[in-house]
Design a protein around this motif. Sequence first.
Motif, short mmCIF file in Angstrom:
data_model
loop_
_atom_site.label_atom_id
_atom_site.label_comp_id
_atom_site.label_asym_id
_atom_site.label_seq_id
_atom_site.Cartn_x
_atom_site.Cartn_y
_atom_site.Cartn_z
N ARG A 26 0.85 -1.18 0.00
CA ARG A 26 0.00 0.00 0.00
C ARG A 26 0.88 1.23 0.00
O ARG A 26 1.90 1.27 0.67
CB ARG A 26 -0.90 0.04 1.25
N HIS A 30 1.66 5.24 0.83
CA HIS A 30 1.31 6.25 1.82
C HIS A 30 1.97 7.55 1.45
O HIS A 30 3.05 7.59 0.88
CB HIS A 30 1.76 5.82 3.23
N ASP A 37 -8.68 14.08 5.14
CA ASP A 37 -7.59 13.67 6.03
C ASP A 37 -7.52 14.50 7.30
O ASP A 37 -7.03 14.04 8.33
CB ASP A 37 -6.24 13.73 5.30
N LEU A 44 -11.15 7.98 -1.54
CA LEU A 44 -10.16 8.33 -0.53
C LEU A 44 -8.90 8.87 -1.18
O LEU A 44 -8.40 8.30 -2.15
CB LEU A 44 -9.78 7.11 0.32
N LEU A 53 -4.78 9.90 -1.02
CA LEU A 53 -3.60 9.29 -0.43
C LEU A 53 -3.32 9.88 0.95
O LEU A 53 -2.91 9.18 1.88
CB LEU A 53 -2.40 9.49 -1.35
N THR A 57 -5.56 10.85 3.06
CA THR A 57 -6.51 10.24 3.99
C THR A 57 -6.08 8.83 4.35
O THR A 57 -6.12 8.44 5.52
CB THR A 57 -7.92 10.23 3.38
N GLN A 58 -5.66 8.05 3.37
CA GLN A 58 -5.18 6.69 3.64
C GLN A 58 -3.99 6.72 4.62
O GLN A 58 -3.90 5.89 5.53
CB GLN A 58 -4.77 6.02 2.33
N THR A 59 -3.11 7.69 4.41
CA THR A 59 -1.95 7.81 5.28
C THR A 59 -2.37 8.19 6.70
O THR A 59 -1.88 7.62 7.68
CB THR A 59 -0.98 8.88 4.72
N HIS A 114 -3.84 5.21 8.43
CA HIS A 114 -2.81 4.21 8.75
C HIS A 114 -2.07 4.57 10.04
O HIS A 114 -1.93 3.74 10.94
CB HIS A 114 -1.83 4.12 7.59
N VAL A 134 -13.47 1.25 6.13
CA VAL A 134 -13.84 2.05 4.96
C VAL A 134 -14.68 1.17 4.04
O VAL A 134 -14.21 0.13 3.56
CB VAL A 134 -12.60 2.57 4.20
N LYS A 165 -16.65 1.00 0.52
CA LYS A 165 -16.74 1.66 -0.77
C LYS A 165 -18.11 1.40 -1.41
O LYS A 165 -18.62 0.29 -1.37
CB LYS A 165 -15.63 1.18 -1.70
N CYS A 189 -17.27 6.61 -0.38
CA CYS A 189 -16.81 5.80 0.74
C CYS A 189 -17.51 6.25 2.02
O CYS A 189 -17.85 7.43 2.18
CB CYS A 189 -15.30 5.94 0.94
#
Length: 472
Positions: free
Chosen positions: A118, A120, A404, A424, A426, A428-430, A433, A445, A447, A458
């Motif tokens: 993945r 980040h 985020d 989402l 990047l 927000t994903q970070t 995490h 999350v 989808k 999402c």
Amino acid sequence: MTARTVAILLGTDLNAQNGARVREAEEGSGGKLQLCYRRWGGSPEGDGVDHQKENRGVTRRRWGGSPEGEGVDHQKEMGWITRRRWGGSPEGEGVDHQKEMGWITRRRRGGSPEGEQRGHQKGGQILRVCTALSCLLGVKIKIHNIRAGRSTPGLRPQHLSGLQMICDLCDGCLEEAKVGSTEIYFTPGKINGGNHVADTKTAGSVSLLMQVSIPCVLFAASPSQLILRGGTNAEMAPQIDYTLQVCKPIMEKFGFHFDCDVKMRGYYPKGGGEVKVKLSPIKWITPIDMTERGTITKIHGRAFVAGVLPIKLANEMSSAAIRCIRKEMRDIYVNIQPLQEPKDKAFGNGNGIIIVAETSTGCILAGSALGKRGVSADRVGLEAAEMLLMNLRHGGCVDQYLQDQIIIFMALAKGVSRVRTGPLTLHTQTAIHFAEMLTKAKFTVNKINDQESGSERCIIECEGIGMTNPSI
């Protein structure tokens, strides 16, 4: 709370093909948590050592077997974890690998180790998220490889000022932190109220300084006043107008209020802006539920010029944006005011635009753009309008730039928060995490693919940790 140190190694290329390994080892009375970004199939970025042979890292592994190309049974020889029952020890192994080898064993059901394959976001955002959570949770952190691979690697002035402010907020200890540093150590103390000043001495964003400091002072022992200096309308960061008109009212849904007074606006390249923020501490953060977008009731905005730039540019930005929006939304009145910033309220020259849409359920979404040399005022207005329309089409309750910023509040809240978004980002994903890794909050999350529009939505849901302020 058991003392622990969190070490984070930032890689130079964190796209989807790269992996992340997390490991945890006992050190004296406390633990040590380390996140190490790794190229898939290779050694840690920037490291020329063959860790498979040095017995310090695994690169690729057949599921249930030893590293490819190695004849050694590392399960027995080195204790590397290959398969793990959910919450249990490796199958067939009696060794406690958390203590023996230090690798974290949390694993998504049926999935790969956390962070594996993945991407980040790297650099400034990780610094903001991790230092704020370090301050709040009382966890020591060590961050390596900061902004590696950039033309100017290491900390920039805006990053350093944010770190120094957090250190000041909690009487912490910040080591190895200077412009150009690629590694820092931060030991937090008790969060204090009172007056605090952060100055980027450049056009570094004051809005990003607010992002990192506001969650911390919510849990201070007394009210706080923050004096933040730098760029108020800067590239690659939220404009102060976005922070005031979008971030502030949505953040306040989490059960707190703050005042923000723009004393001086500052633009690239000199900065010179100043913002004063006043905020009182709270007992805990209230969870939010933003899953119904409702109908759009209002679209408004401001197109500004400052310094020697003529008001004509503001008129052109406003007109171009209005024309663009009316092509798609004929029934909504659009009011974008062109204006010249007062000479005594703006330092330097700049121009830009922000357009805000409000809905019947209290959602606020926006599009914005800043003028640049060689870019026409029409083009700046169109860029902001197209960004707003893109954020409205996906049907989410927050736009791509707010996603985020609310993650840290969801993680700390007392209860379950739910927010509907578009795809989402990047960032927000970070944020999710690292919030999960440091706070142990549980995010999911879901989808939803809209067949008609072809857009992805999402639902971000988080069971917060219910952090409370011991001083209240």
